[in-house]
Design a protein around this motif. Structure first.
Motif, mmCIF file in Angstrom:
data_model
loop_
_atom_site.group_PDB
_atom_site.id
_atom_site.type_symbol
_atom_site.label_atom_id
_atom_site.label_comp_id
_atom_site.label_asym_id
_atom_site.label_seq_id
_atom_site.Cartn_x
_atom_site.Cartn_y
_atom_site.Cartn_z
ATOM 1 N N MET A 167 7.513 -7.007 20.308
ATOM 2 C CA MET A 167 7.021 -8.374 20.521
ATOM 3 C C MET A 167 7.015 -9.003 19.078
ATOM 4 S SD MET A 167 4.166 -10.269 22.507
ATOM 5 C CE MET A 167 3.026 -9.613 21.298
ATOM 6 N N TYR A 181 -4.976 6.854 7.631
ATOM 7 C CA TYR A 181 -5.840 5.926 7.891
ATOM 8 C C TYR A 181 -5.103 4.763 8.614
ATOM 9 C CZ TYR A 181 -9.109 1.792 7.628
ATOM 10 O OH TYR A 181 -10.125 1.026 8.006
ATOM 11 N N HIS A 234 -6.875 -9.538 15.356
ATOM 12 C CA HIS A 234 -6.806 -8.119 15.322
ATOM 13 C C HIS A 234 -5.983 -7.601 13.968
ATOM 14 C CE1 HIS A 234 -8.840 -7.647 19.341
ATOM 15 N NE2 HIS A 234 -9.526 -7.364 18.509
ATOM 16 N N GLU A 235 -4.666 -8.287 14.388
ATOM 17 C CA GLU A 235 -3.690 -8.016 13.293
ATOM 18 C C GLU A 235 -4.067 -8.338 11.707
ATOM 19 O OE1 GLU A 235 -0.798 -10.762 12.662
ATOM 20 O OE2 GLU A 235 0.702 -9.271 11.655
ATOM 21 N N VAL A 274 0.860 -1.253 -0.124
ATOM 22 C CA VAL A 274 -0.011 0.025 -0.049
ATOM 23 C C VAL A 274 0.831 1.219 -0.114
ATOM 24 C CG1 VAL A 274 -1.247 1.372 1.961
ATOM 25 C CG2 VAL A 274 -2.069 -0.848 0.925
ATOM 26 N N LEU A 325 5.267 -11.085 16.488
ATOM 27 C CA LEU A 325 3.775 -11.892 16.366
ATOM 28 C C LEU A 325 3.768 -13.308 15.793
ATOM 29 C CD1 LEU A 325 1.464 -9.150 15.117
ATOM 30 C CD2 LEU A 325 1.885 -9.925 17.528
ATOM 31 N N PHE A 361 -6.577 -5.370 11.033
ATOM 32 C CA PHE A 361 -5.850 -4.120 10.717
ATOM 33 C C PHE A 361 -5.413 -4.336 9.174
ATOM 34 C CE2 PHE A 361 -1.356 -2.723 9.954
ATOM 35 C CZ PHE A 361 -1.429 -1.379 10.385
ATOM 36 N N PHE A 362 -4.739 -5.620 8.774
ATOM 37 C CA PHE A 362 -4.227 -5.578 7.403
ATOM 38 C C PHE A 362 -5.241 -5.330 6.230
ATOM 39 C CE2 PHE A 362 -1.708 -8.174 4.473
ATOM 40 C CZ PHE A 362 -0.526 -7.606 4.718
ATOM 41 N N LEU A 383 -4.280 -1.147 16.853
ATOM 42 C CA LEU A 383 -3.728 -2.417 16.938
ATOM 43 C C LEU A 383 -2.765 -2.515 18.084
ATOM 44 C CD1 LEU A 383 -3.448 -5.358 15.869
ATOM 45 C CD2 LEU A 383 -1.648 -4.503 14.117
ATOM 46 N N ASN A 424 -8.187 -3.980 6.496
ATOM 47 C CA ASN A 424 -8.822 -2.652 6.470
ATOM 48 C C ASN A 424 -7.860 -1.612 5.939
ATOM 49 O OD1 ASN A 424 -10.794 -3.326 8.008
ATOM 50 N ND2 ASN A 424 -10.134 -2.349 9.897
ATOM 51 N N VAL A 425 -6.630 -1.851 6.075
ATOM 52 C CA VAL A 425 -5.479 -1.007 5.301
ATOM 53 C C VAL A 425 -5.723 -1.166 3.976
ATOM 54 C CG1 VAL A 425 -3.012 -0.414 4.827
ATOM 55 C CG2 VAL A 425 -4.038 -0.556 7.258
ATOM 56 N N GLN A 426 -5.689 -2.237 3.540
ATOM 57 C CA GLN A 426 -5.648 -2.707 1.964
ATOM 58 C C GLN A 426 -6.998 -2.192 1.471
ATOM 59 O OE1 GLN A 426 -4.347 -6.648 1.425
ATOM 60 N NE2 GLN A 426 -2.240 -5.988 1.863
ATOM 61 N N PHE A 460 -9.028 0.071 2.392
ATOM 62 C CA PHE A 460 -8.942 1.621 2.377
ATOM 63 C C PHE A 460 -8.197 1.899 1.048
ATOM 64 C CE2 PHE A 460 -7.698 5.704 3.062
ATOM 65 C CZ PHE A 460 -8.883 6.459 3.876
ATOM 66 N N SER A 461 -6.996 1.496 1.230
ATOM 67 C CA SER A 461 -6.044 1.803 -0.060
ATOM 68 C C SER A 461 -6.787 1.646 -1.211
ATOM 69 C CB SER A 461 -4.701 1.257 -0.050
ATOM 70 O OG SER A 461 -3.998 1.435 -1.083
ATOM 71 N N THR A 502 -4.291 7.119 3.001
ATOM 72 C CA THR A 502 -4.281 5.681 3.053
ATOM 73 C C THR A 502 -3.020 5.564 4.414
ATOM 74 O OG1 THR A 502 -4.559 4.981 0.997
ATOM 75 C CG2 THR A 502 -3.378 3.428 2.652
ATOM 76 N N LEU A 517 -5.417 -11.711 19.046
ATOM 77 C CA LEU A 517 -4.355 -10.382 18.872
ATOM 78 C C LEU A 517 -4.338 -10.691 17.513
ATOM 79 C CD1 LEU A 517 -2.961 -8.011 19.424
ATOM 80 C CD2 LEU A 517 -0.943 -9.381 20.224
#
Lengths: 276, 276
Positions: free
Chosen positions: B1, A63, B74-75, A45, B3, B78-79, A71, B81-83, B85-86, A60, B71
DNA sequence: ATGCCTTACGTTATACGTAATTATT
DNA sequence: AATAATTACGTATAACGTAAGGCAT
């Protein structure tokens, strides 16, 4: 994906330039540049608008910062949850109403090799009950039974009050005494009496020489011929022999029963502490 | 940490032994052993009960697995959502009612250098309107105005039907024609007429030789003397000169107006596509 | 001139794999 | 014997820092 890169992205958003962000992150600018590029690659992205001498976030990117904050909060929550659980699983939280109880408790558990560490708090009876009901404490030891439907309360041990006198003392040969026998005599008394305070307060005809410090009190006892109080617990707790004779009081109020209480659903803890 | 270590922990929980887990993770056992140890260190918590030849999860370990699963979800969110949105930010999703519209649209936007990529879908009028209202499409181009309170619909361009004839054809010198002039003649016709289909269906006195393939149709046109249809759009779209004369029809139904429609709150998209 | 981003390159640190060790079934 | 975990050691990957370059204000 490396969560540190997300923190770095957030730092950039807060600082405005990679240079400043790198400084607050204790990282070199080139590293930050590279990290942000790999973050873009990993997300697949475009996060940044790169001009010759200026880098800024795309929509982006903005966001992504918002989502990254969420997170990272989740990560923090995970971390705290795990540690809290571990603490709960590896320590037994207990409450006691008198310092002597700690002695007795640790004595009884010494050869048991509990899987948990013991963490004890000294509180008033009411605070103890509240803490037990709110599950902040997993068990409590009190000198009264706890009368609550959710609570399981059972006798744990008894503490018997003794008079400790030097061998030469007139009472030294007696089998037992009553509190009335203390009338018009002078005694050494350690303050912080805990549960025995009311009993002592009732002895209006006895004179007390009060010493707060533990060691000073021990010295006084070995140096002086004056009688003092002791109990079966303090006798056990003492390492060095004190050369005194201990005569029990026959009065009912000179015997205190301590009760161990747990929530009914935590009956296992009671079993764990009392069996064997 | 890291993941990844959490994924490895989960794999262990699922497989039961480090060996099997390492195998499914495509990782050597020693690495997994070490990773799990560092995970314990990072969390500051005992996850495993290590016996000589057997390793298992403590209660804390089991709890950590559960939390780790959350968790990682959630990751993943996140991934995604970002993609998502992009994708939304970098592509304009549009719908069109006829293939020719794509030509015209891309022609008009060619010199504009849109920041977004265009993604077009060919759908029926009704599907277009539904997709627009559900925000799956950000704009649509149709041959009728969209009558909806939330929608802003404005004329985009007109398509005029022409008759394309060789220079030697008797109609070649005419300024304009009517559809009635097509009675009792034979024409070449490409199938997939889109919006012009109903008009052609009305020409019951004309004979059509239909060819579906695009290139074959082009060859036919250059080889044959038979007239064919064209429009201002197809004339623009053609790269090679076709040597034909194009005569417009004066009939009202030979002119189609196309409307560009967006949701009122997305007026900016309309401005973006029409200005300049 | 100063601040900012990038590129290039050498170094360090982290993670990995292979091999060997020990213990259990 | 076979399986499982750990330890030890050499190697590869990656992350970092320094130095240098280019561009803008």
């Amino acid at each position: 994906m490396n969560l540190q890169y997300l923190e770095q992205l957030i730092a950039f958003e807060e600082e405005g330039t990679l240079s400043k962000a790198a400084e607050t992150l204790l990282l070199s600018q080139p590293s930050l540049t590279r990290n942000m590029k790999t973050l873009e690659d990993e997300l697949g992205v475009q996060l940044f608008l790169r001009k010759k001498n200026k880098i800024s976030l795309t929509e982006t990117g903005k966001y992504t910062v918002k989502e990254a904050r969420k997170l990272l909060v989740h990560e923090q929550v995970f971390f705290e949850n795990v540690q809290r659980f571990s603490l709960q699983a590896t320590t037994l939280f207990g409450g006691i109403c008198a310092p002597g109880v700690e002695w007795e408790l640790k004595n009884r558990l010494a050869d048991k090799k509990l899987p948990q560490t013991l963490k004890l708090e000294l509180l008033s009876h009411q605070d103890l009950v509240e803490a037990l009901l709110s599950q902040r404490l997993q068990f409590i030891v009190t000198d009264q039974k706890v009368t609550d439907d959710q609570v399981l309360s059972s006798g744990f041990f008894k503490e018997q009050l003794y008079l400790a006198v030097p061998p030469a003392h007139p009472y030294a040969l007696k089998e037992e005494l009553t509190l009335a026998d203390l009338a018009n005599i002078t005694m050494l008394l350690r303050s912080d009496l805990g549960i025995w305070q009311p009993l002592v307060d009732g002895l209006t005809d006895t004179k007390f020489i009060v010493q707060k410090d533990w060691e000073a009190f021990e010295e006084l006892i070995s140096a002086s011929a004056l009688p003092s109080f002791s109990t079966n617990i303090t006798q056990q707790a003492r390492e060095t022999d004190d050369q005194r004779i201990h005569i029990p009081f026959s009065d009912a109020i000179a015997t205190k029963t301590f009760y161990l209480s747990v929530l009914k659903k935590n009956r296992a803890i009671l079993t764990q502490l009392t069996t064997n």
